[in-house]
Design a protein around this motif. Structure first.
Motif, mmCIF file in Angstrom:
data_model
loop_
_atom_site.group_PDB
_atom_site.id
_atom_site.type_symbol
_atom_site.label_atom_id
_atom_site.label_comp_id
_atom_site.label_asym_id
_atom_site.label_seq_id
_atom_site.Cartn_x
_atom_site.Cartn_y
_atom_site.Cartn_z
ATOM 1 N N SER A 186 -12.705 16.651 -63.671
ATOM 2 C CA SER A 186 -14.189 16.713 -63.771
ATOM 3 C C SER A 186 -14.199 15.566 -62.937
ATOM 4 O O SER A 186 -13.003 15.717 -62.496
ATOM 5 C CB SER A 186 -14.554 15.712 -65.560
ATOM 6 O OG SER A 186 -13.655 14.870 -65.742
ATOM 7 N N LYS A 219 -20.792 12.755 -73.089
ATOM 8 C CA LYS A 219 -21.307 13.090 -72.466
ATOM 9 C C LYS A 219 -22.119 11.877 -72.824
ATOM 10 O O LYS A 219 -22.898 11.797 -71.457
ATOM 11 C CB LYS A 219 -21.365 14.322 -71.667
ATOM 12 C CG LYS A 219 -21.754 14.878 -70.810
ATOM 13 C CD LYS A 219 -22.406 16.338 -69.827
ATOM 14 C CE LYS A 219 -22.684 15.996 -68.926
ATOM 15 N NZ LYS A 219 -23.622 15.579 -68.755
ATOM 16 N N ILE A 243 -20.284 14.321 -64.118
ATOM 17 C CA ILE A 243 -19.485 15.896 -63.963
ATOM 18 C C ILE A 243 -18.459 16.348 -64.406
ATOM 19 O O ILE A 243 -17.528 16.864 -64.061
ATOM 20 C CB ILE A 243 -20.049 16.399 -62.122
ATOM 21 C CG1 ILE A 243 -20.883 15.475 -61.159
ATOM 22 C CG2 ILE A 243 -20.089 18.486 -61.740
ATOM 23 C CD1 ILE A 243 -20.716 15.413 -60.022
ATOM 24 N N ASN A 280 -21.893 24.384 -59.887
ATOM 25 C CA ASN A 280 -23.078 24.034 -59.118
ATOM 26 C C ASN A 280 -22.483 22.924 -58.179
ATOM 27 O O ASN A 280 -23.699 22.491 -56.978
ATOM 28 C CB ASN A 280 -23.903 23.265 -60.827
ATOM 29 C CG ASN A 280 -24.433 24.855 -61.340
ATOM 30 O OD1 ASN A 280 -24.249 25.543 -60.526
ATOM 31 N ND2 ASN A 280 -24.655 24.729 -62.618
ATOM 32 N N PHE A 281 -22.245 21.728 -58.675
ATOM 33 C CA PHE A 281 -21.928 20.780 -58.085
ATOM 34 C C PHE A 281 -21.661 21.150 -56.036
ATOM 35 O O PHE A 281 -21.441 20.690 -54.930
ATOM 36 C CB PHE A 281 -20.849 19.453 -58.070
ATOM 37 C CG PHE A 281 -20.737 17.866 -57.969
ATOM 38 C CD1 PHE A 281 -21.303 17.502 -57.157
ATOM 39 C CD2 PHE A 281 -19.093 18.265 -56.806
ATOM 40 C CE1 PHE A 281 -21.148 16.586 -56.301
ATOM 41 C CE2 PHE A 281 -19.328 17.417 -55.875
ATOM 42 C CZ PHE A 281 -19.857 16.017 -55.709
ATOM 43 N N GLU A 312 -27.601 31.220 -63.387
ATOM 44 C CA GLU A 312 -25.595 31.781 -64.000
ATOM 45 C C GLU A 312 -25.882 32.894 -64.213
ATOM 46 O O GLU A 312 -24.647 33.332 -63.959
ATOM 47 C CB GLU A 312 -25.917 30.567 -64.774
ATOM 48 C CG GLU A 312 -26.150 28.910 -64.168
ATOM 49 C CD GLU A 312 -24.551 28.696 -63.302
ATOM 50 O OE1 GLU A 312 -23.600 29.157 -63.616
ATOM 51 O OE2 GLU A 312 -25.395 27.953 -62.786
ATOM 52 N N GLU A 370 -32.233 28.708 -65.812
ATOM 53 C CA GLU A 370 -31.435 28.249 -64.766
ATOM 54 C C GLU A 370 -30.188 28.442 -65.647
ATOM 55 O O GLU A 370 -29.376 29.061 -64.926
ATOM 56 C CB GLU A 370 -30.754 26.805 -65.355
ATOM 57 C CG GLU A 370 -31.649 25.526 -64.426
ATOM 58 C CD GLU A 370 -33.157 25.315 -64.971
ATOM 59 O OE1 GLU A 370 -34.013 24.927 -64.534
ATOM 60 O OE2 GLU A 370 -33.436 26.360 -66.246
ATOM 61 N N ASP A 416 -17.529 21.457 -66.610
ATOM 62 C CA ASP A 416 -18.866 23.101 -66.765
ATOM 63 C C ASP A 416 -19.914 23.099 -65.574
ATOM 64 O O ASP A 416 -20.775 24.289 -65.560
ATOM 65 C CB ASP A 416 -18.953 23.141 -67.241
ATOM 66 C CG ASP A 416 -18.091 23.546 -69.570
ATOM 67 O OD1 ASP A 416 -17.372 23.657 -69.324
ATOM 68 O OD2 ASP A 416 -19.573 22.993 -70.184
ATOM 69 N N ASP A 417 -19.795 21.703 -65.101
ATOM 70 C CA ASP A 417 -20.923 21.700 -63.998
ATOM 71 C C ASP A 417 -20.025 21.917 -62.566
ATOM 72 O O ASP A 417 -20.912 21.152 -61.355
ATOM 73 C CB ASP A 417 -22.333 20.605 -64.086
ATOM 74 C CG ASP A 417 -22.325 20.666 -65.187
ATOM 75 O OD1 ASP A 417 -22.596 21.963 -65.968
ATOM 76 O OD2 ASP A 417 -23.197 20.217 -65.530
#
Length: 552
Positions: free
Chosen positions: A332, A63, A80, A87-88, A150, A146, A83-84
């Motif tokens: 992803s 990454k 992205i 949030n996206f 979560e 953050e 795991d993200d």
């Protein structure tokens, strides 16, 4: 990582390279270079993974490599990972599973800074100012904001408990909540700033933003609004189509709003309004600032290009790039810049040229010699290459060092919490004013607090002293320097008085939010916000309004 897993990882990358190489069977040098460099990358990773002195985390290392590669392009092309994705998705849709509480780290403590009206946090007793110490028995005092946020999120209809310290209590309080689907409103506030001027605050461009603005303007007209202020200050943008829908509130059906042009022809498109407007005649003021970007600039630029309204505030950010998302393997995604956008007059307001970087890797602004002039419908001159220039620029008063210190150290926030627990009720947010006696109480409360700060003048004086010593002039001017330092120290003692107006405005903002949440925070600024006051002034002077929009 086991040897078997390592082999699978390497074999997987090797297979990918073979597939890419085969797909690039064309003699093109470009395709050969792609295959060659992917082979080098895979080989390099294999050797590092096998030989590096410590065990490495392949997800983290890869990454890092991907992020560095994409960062060389522009800040908006992002990888992205799985795991993200949640949030996206929240950023795109404005929806998430949670309790409707916003937290921030203030002076080392995680505190509730806002509650969303009508959601579990507000309905079940959480209060602005509460310090969160545990979530589901997990101590969060050493976690980031953050990480804390979560932990509060999760699937709708699942339970979550928060243990908080509340002002005036020494014993922690545990509150139970049920998570629900929370929708972040694109329009957190709309209301009347005067008897005939409606105000709409637009903070997001997620799904349904156009519908929310349309409904807000319609309701304001029903309440007697004859003029509208649309506030997109500090709005970073979002969905391009929602920018089209928002301009459609004020522009007729079939009007061009924005066009996009990219390397691939499928990224070239023209977007027009699709519906009948709410009102294409009502006088309109659009507020922008340096934080207004992307979709916000499309709205402001389109309104300006058609001379449909007056743009007021400060120069916008200057983001004229369009991104799309593409699915990748393992859930992803890639968010990639595919085109530049152009307002109806033909201008692209992109301020930074990412196609060319300086020797040090930095990106320069589009030079003035490369900027072009375009014309609005009425023939007014507008420029590209540097954001949206407001029709009426309002000079912003910079935040004084003492106010910055009081804010960042949490003293304004904490005093608002104290005030709330000592006063059962206050006037409505538009009329609430902190009295002189109450301000004196605040300054007395500060007497044992450390809110030390260094002004820019003090920093310059310190720099001058160092240079004077280095260049052997210090002995000649040290008495004068000492006099200036003494004068500055005496002047700083008056800062609580000299900058009282700034401090009072921030206190009133924080205090009203305790009673009326975000609505109160917005309405408390109506009498002090220079951009809003200027918009009211222009909208109330029809001759001046029409003069601004007329051909120069």
């Amino acid at each position: 990582m086991t040897l078997r897993n390592r082999k699978i990882k390497v074999w997987g990358i090797g297979s990918l390279i073979i597939i890419i190489a085969l797909s690039f069977s064309s003699p093109s040098d470009r395709y050969f270079e792609i295959a060659k460099n992917l082979d080098i990358f895979a080989t390099l990773f294999k050797e590092v993974n096998a030989l590096y002195v410590d065990e490495i985390n392949p997800n983290k290392v890869i990454k890092t490599g991907i992020d560095a590669m994409l960062a060389s392009l522009d800040p908006y092309t992002n990888y992205i990972p799985e795991d993200d994705i949640e949030n996206f998705r929240t950023q795109s849709t404005g929806q998430y599973g949670g309790i409707g509480a916003i937290t921030s780290r203030l002076n080392g403590k995680i505190k509730v800074v806002m509650l969303m009206e009508g959601y579990s946090a507000e309905k079940n007793g959480l209060k602005i100012g509460d310090e969160v110490i545990k979530i589901n028995d997990i101590d969060v005092r050493e976690l980031s904001r953050e990480e804390t946020s979560e932990l509060m999120k999760g699937q709708a209809n699942t339970p979550v408990s928060l243990t908080v310290l509340r002002y005036g209590n020494t014993t922690p309080l545990t509150l139970d909540f049920k998570r629900e689907k929370v929708k972040i409103s694109n329009v957190p506030y709309y209301g009347m700033v005067s008897s005939d001027i409606g105000y709409v605050k637009l903070t997001e461009f997620t799904m349904q933003a156009g519908k929310e603005v349309r409904n807000a303007v319609s309701e304001l007209k029903d309440k007697g609004a004859k003029k509208i202020i649309l506030d997109v200050r500090s709005n970073p943008g979002g969905l391009l189509m929602e920018a089209v829908n928002i301009t459609n509130v004020f522009l007729p059906k079939g009007q061009e709003v924005v066009s996009t042009k990219g390397k691939l022809t499928e990224n070239n498109a023209t977007y027009k309004t699709l519906n009948n407007p709410i009102d294409e005649e009502i006088p309109l003021a659009v507020l922008i600032n340096s934080g207004s970007a992307s979709a916000s600039e499309i709205v402001a630029g389109t309104i300006q290009d058609y001379d449909r309204g007056v743009v007021i505030g400060q120069k916008s950010f200057g983001k004229g790039l369009v991104q799309i998302t593409r699915p990748l393997s393992y859930n992803s995604q890639l968010k990639v810049t595919t085109a530049k956008y152009y307002t109806p007059s033909g201008r692209c307001i992109q301020a930074l040229d990412y196609s060319f970087r300086n020797v040090d890797g930095s990106v320069g602004a589009v030079p003035d010699s490369m900027k072009m002039e375009f014309k609005t419908t009425n023939g007014r001159a507008v420029m590209d290459g540097g954001g949206i220039d407001p029709d009426i620029e309002v000079e912003k008063e910079s935040l004084s060092p003492i106010v910055h210190s009081l804010f960042t150290k949490g003293y304004i926030f904490d005093y608002a919490t104290k005030y709330h627990f000592e006063h059962d009720a206050i006037e409505d947010a538009k009329n609430f004013r902190l009295s002189d006696e109450e301000y004196q109480a605040f300054t007395a409360w500060l007497s044992d607090k450390d809110y030390s700060y260094t002004t820019q003048v003090e920093k310059k004086l310190e720099e001058l002293t160092k240079n004077a010593k280095k260049e052997k002039y210090y002995e000649d001017i040290k008495e004068r320097l000492a006099d200036v330092k003494s004068t500055l120290a005496a002047s700083k003692k008056n800062d609580l008085t000299d900058f009282k107006h700034q401090i009072v405005a921030m206190l009133e903002d924080e205090i009203t939010s305790r009673y009326y949440l975000e609505k109160g925070s917005v309405e408390s600024t109506f009498d002090s916000d220079q951009d809003i006051l200027k918009a009211i002034e222009i909208l109330n002077n029809s001759e001046r309004y029409n003069q601004i929009l007329a051909k120069k």
